[in-house]
Write a protein that holds these residues in place. Sequence first.
Motif, PDB file in Angstrom:
ATOM      1  N   ARG A  84       1.006  -1.250   0.099  1.00 18.83           N
ATOM      2  CA  ARG A  84       0.021  -0.037   0.045  1.00 18.83           C
ATOM      3  C   ARG A  84       0.835   1.171   0.240  1.00 18.83           C
ATOM      4  NH1 ARG A  84      -3.402   0.462   4.868  1.00 18.83           N
ATOM      5  NH2 ARG A  84      -1.721  -0.914   5.918  1.00 18.83           N
ATOM      6  N   LYS A  85       1.289   1.615  -1.134  1.00 22.25           N
ATOM      7  CA  LYS A  85       2.231   2.896  -1.221  1.00 22.25           C
ATOM      8  C   LYS A  85       1.583   4.161  -0.698  1.00 22.25           C
ATOM      9  CE  LYS A  85       5.141   1.095  -4.868  1.00 22.25           C
ATOM     10  NZ  LYS A  85       5.796   1.327  -6.066  1.00 22.25           N
ATOM     11  N   ASN A  86       2.340   4.901  -0.513  1.00 25.38           N
ATOM     12  CA  ASN A  86       1.726   6.373   0.134  1.00 25.38           C
ATOM     13  C   ASN A  86       2.507   7.483  -0.489  1.00 25.38           C
ATOM     14  OD1 ASN A  86      -0.214   5.598   2.411  1.00 25.38           O
ATOM     15  ND2 ASN A  86       1.268   4.367   2.582  1.00 25.38           N
ATOM     16  N   PRO A  87       2.275   7.623  -1.896  1.00 28.64           N
ATOM     17  CA  PRO A  87       3.265   8.688  -2.809  1.00 28.64           C
ATOM     18  C   PRO A  87       3.020   9.862  -2.580  1.00 28.64           C
ATOM     19  CG  PRO A  87       1.626   7.489  -4.177  1.00 28.64           C
ATOM     20  CD  PRO A  87       1.190   6.864  -2.819  1.00 28.64           C
ATOM     21  N   GLU A  88       1.868  10.254  -1.862  1.00 24.63           N
ATOM     22  CA  GLU A  88       1.582  11.884  -1.564  1.00 24.63           C
ATOM     23  C   GLU A  88       2.331  12.365  -0.445  1.00 24.63           C
ATOM     24  OE1 GLU A  88      -0.820  13.003  -4.124  1.00 24.63           O
ATOM     25  OE2 GLU A  88      -0.121  11.079  -5.007  1.00 24.63           O
ATOM     26  N   LEU A  89       3.118  11.705   0.198  1.00 33.24           N
ATOM     27  CA  LEU A  89       3.736  12.112   1.426  1.00 33.24           C
ATOM     28  C   LEU A  89       4.880  13.016   1.064  1.00 33.24           C
ATOM     29  CD1 LEU A  89       3.304   8.894   3.853  1.00 33.24           C
ATOM     30  CD2 LEU A  89       1.799  10.849   3.131  1.00 33.24           C
ATOM     31  N   ARG A  90       5.124  14.175   1.889  1.00 29.35           N
ATOM     32  CA  ARG A  90       6.296  14.995   1.592  1.00 29.35           C
ATOM     33  C   ARG A  90       6.961  15.467   3.093  1.00 29.35           C
ATOM     34  NH1 ARG A  90       5.335  13.272  -2.530  1.00 29.35           N
ATOM     35  NH2 ARG A  90       5.040  14.110  -4.622  1.00 29.35           N
TER      36      ARG A  90
END
Length: 297
Positions: A84-90
């Motif tokens: 479950r990737k979470n690519p929107e995190l910065r």
Amino acid sequence: ICFVNPAVAQIVGLGTTQIGATSQLSIGIAKVVSDKSGVQMRTQPMAGAAQYAPLVNAGDIDFGISNIVELHYLIDGKVIVEDRKNPELRMVARLVPWYTGLVVKGDSAYRSIKDMKGQPAPYGFTGNPLGRVLMDGFLANAGLSAADIRQVPVPSFPRMFDAFKQQQTATSIATIGSSQLKEWEVAFGSVRYLPFDDSPGAVAALHKFIPYSYVVNFQPGPGTTGIAVPTKMVVFDYTIWVNKNVKDDVVAKVTEALFSNPQPLKDTSPLWRDFEPALMSRDLGVPYHPGAVRFYQ
């Protein structure tokens, strides 16, 4: 005549844990941001980052907090949140170095992590998989694996803390400066950390599970319960992060509040002891939010 104040403070959420050192850090962040930035930050406690990171990724919560090891796993969708990737995190900021390890009772016969072989130790962590990652890495540093311990199933960190206090386990994971250490000191008279191995092979074994970590020789001092003599500890950096779509000015205000108020942060917990604003923008392999970049520049 009625005057309406248009400058109603924006409210943002900070995903965090219910108890333990992460919770202590978050309370300090929320207080300083709310007091100093014009942004009202409210903590949203859950079992662990595996629960709140997907909510931050989806934009349901604005900010989250975790160590850098966890953050990389969360973004990549590995180990802690399998597939479950979470690519929107910065990234917003690197906060503090996190000195962690395995604690035993002060009068126990255990002198090294190797001594945990065959002993009851916490494992499982179905509610917070970070615990399993840390245990695997700590054991690997000593040439052991989960098969070498008597696994006592614990779903979460609070349950692990209780199991150690009730002497159902011989050890517990703990962070230097956390409130659990004081609690155990009262219960047992004293506690101490087991030292890590800083040889290249042992550190490489640690990195298979806990990347971006390092081993340092930690010196005793005020607020360092569990460290009576110089002890080799595992360190990784703690971070605050945000959904990439949160407005730049909100992220810039939060970043500025943390950067400009080191003492108020330090007043909230000994965990902030080594906080250095100059290191907030350190490159830890995760891109920074544009609002944070704007402030740092």
